[in-house]
Design a protein around this motif. Structure first.
Motif, PDB file in Angstrom:
ATOM      1  N   PRO A 144       0.816  -1.227   0.000  1.00 19.94           N
ATOM      2  CA  PRO A 144       0.000   0.000   0.000  1.00 19.94           C
ATOM      3  C   PRO A 144       0.845   1.270   0.000  1.00 19.94           C
ATOM      4  O   PRO A 144       0.476   2.255  -0.646  1.00 19.94           O
ATOM      5  N   ASN A 145       1.969   1.262   0.707  1.00 15.20           N
ATOM      6  CA  ASN A 145       2.849   2.432   0.659  1.00 15.20           C
ATOM      7  C   ASN A 145       3.395   2.662  -0.750  1.00 15.20           C
ATOM      8  O   ASN A 145       3.444   3.797  -1.231  1.00 15.20           O
TER       9      ASN A 145
ATOM     10  N   TYR B 206       2.110   1.748  -3.668  1.00 13.07           N
ATOM     11  CA  TYR B 206       1.051   2.258  -4.545  1.00 13.07           C
ATOM     12  C   TYR B 206       0.623   3.670  -4.159  1.00 13.07           C
ATOM     13  O   TYR B 206       0.283   4.484  -5.008  1.00 13.07           O
ATOM     14  N   PHE B 207       0.621   3.948  -2.874  1.00  8.93           N
ATOM     15  CA  PHE B 207       0.244   5.283  -2.405  1.00  8.93           C
ATOM     16  C   PHE B 207       1.157   6.341  -3.025  1.00  8.93           C
ATOM     17  O   PHE B 207       0.691   7.328  -3.599  1.00  8.93           O
TER      18      PHE B 207
END
Lengths: 170, 170
Positions: free
Chosen positions: A139-140, A142-143
């Motif tokens: 998630p980091n 992609y964030f």
């Protein structure tokens, strides 16, 4: 058949970061064509307390690099700060991919259960490799990658989701 | 031990969408406290030809829903368009999670090799379940979710990456 943790990490980082390198080419060409100082892109943010563009890209790269190091149990390489230019960011991506794609596939065996220790705000937290990868690293990654894309779009660079998705399209 | 494709999809969508529901609560409270018409958030975009906020959230939900249906070989449920309100988006997330979390874990067995057919611009493309999930479903999901977050941040809602990452923090 490579280990599961290899399959869900290395090819993903490879594809997304290569797509982002192509986006950087388009942004650089846009800046040149419109006679825009590239630093206007580099330093832009979606909000004053968010990371500027260059640091969004660097952060995406670092989450890829660090997660591959943690999952395979090797020391995290430390890269210097990125040059805040389109070429500098492309070099960061290339260096990151060299490390990511150079990882030993066999070293991912059992990585889902490996204990990963993260230090955040001076506090240590332990989690499994799978928990770490799915709930922190990916998630980091992609964030920061998506936010970098959003900053370019917000500034009028003519790219679309097809560029984000990369080639071959799916 | 659930199938690999279950592990990398259902818990990820669950965690990220629950985090986003909490973000919607904060955004709604912010709008109320500042006496801002919620539609100012709903209809904002990072650039005129990008999706507005509400559609970013709906798209993230739909990529989650549709990928779980495709991976498990069940018919994709069709949900009506979301009400363009914070409550409407929360309801969309809840309905999506009901479907995602209701998927049969056993149906994910072998999903990585299942042939998935996507129709895009009238052209059919076939790929494996793993290729589809990693290179289409998951990047699309993160793309829309992060862009939704970026729109709220850009509009001054006081949230941070910790909110995006959700609870428990990793």
């Amino acid at each position: 058949m490579p280990a599961a943790m290899y399959q869900i990490s290395v090819p993903v980082f490879d594809r997304r970061l290569k797509a982002h390198a192509a986006i950087l080419d388009k942004a650089a060409a846009h800046a040149e064509a419109k006679k825009i100082d590239p630093s206007a892109f580099m330093m832009d943010r979606l909000y004053p307390d968010m990371f500027p563009f260059w640091l969004q890209v660097q952060s995406a790269c670092d989450h890829a690099k660090n997660s591959i190091a943690r999952l395979t149990g090797v020391e995290m390489p430390i890269f210097d700060e990125t040059a805040k230019t389109f070429d500098g960011l492309k070099a960061r991506i290339a260096r990151t991919l060299e490390f990511v794609n150079g990882a030993n596939p066999a070293a991912f065996e059992g990585a889902e259960d490996r204990v990963i220790t993260l230090t955040q705000s001076g506090r240590e937290r332990q989690m499994t490799g799978m928990d770490y990868f799915q709930n922190s690293a990916l998630p980091n990654f992609y964030f920061h990658l998506t936010t970098a894309y959003g900053i370019l779009r917000h500034n009028g660079v003519e790219i679309g989701k097809r560029d984000f998705m990369g080639n071959p399209p799916v």
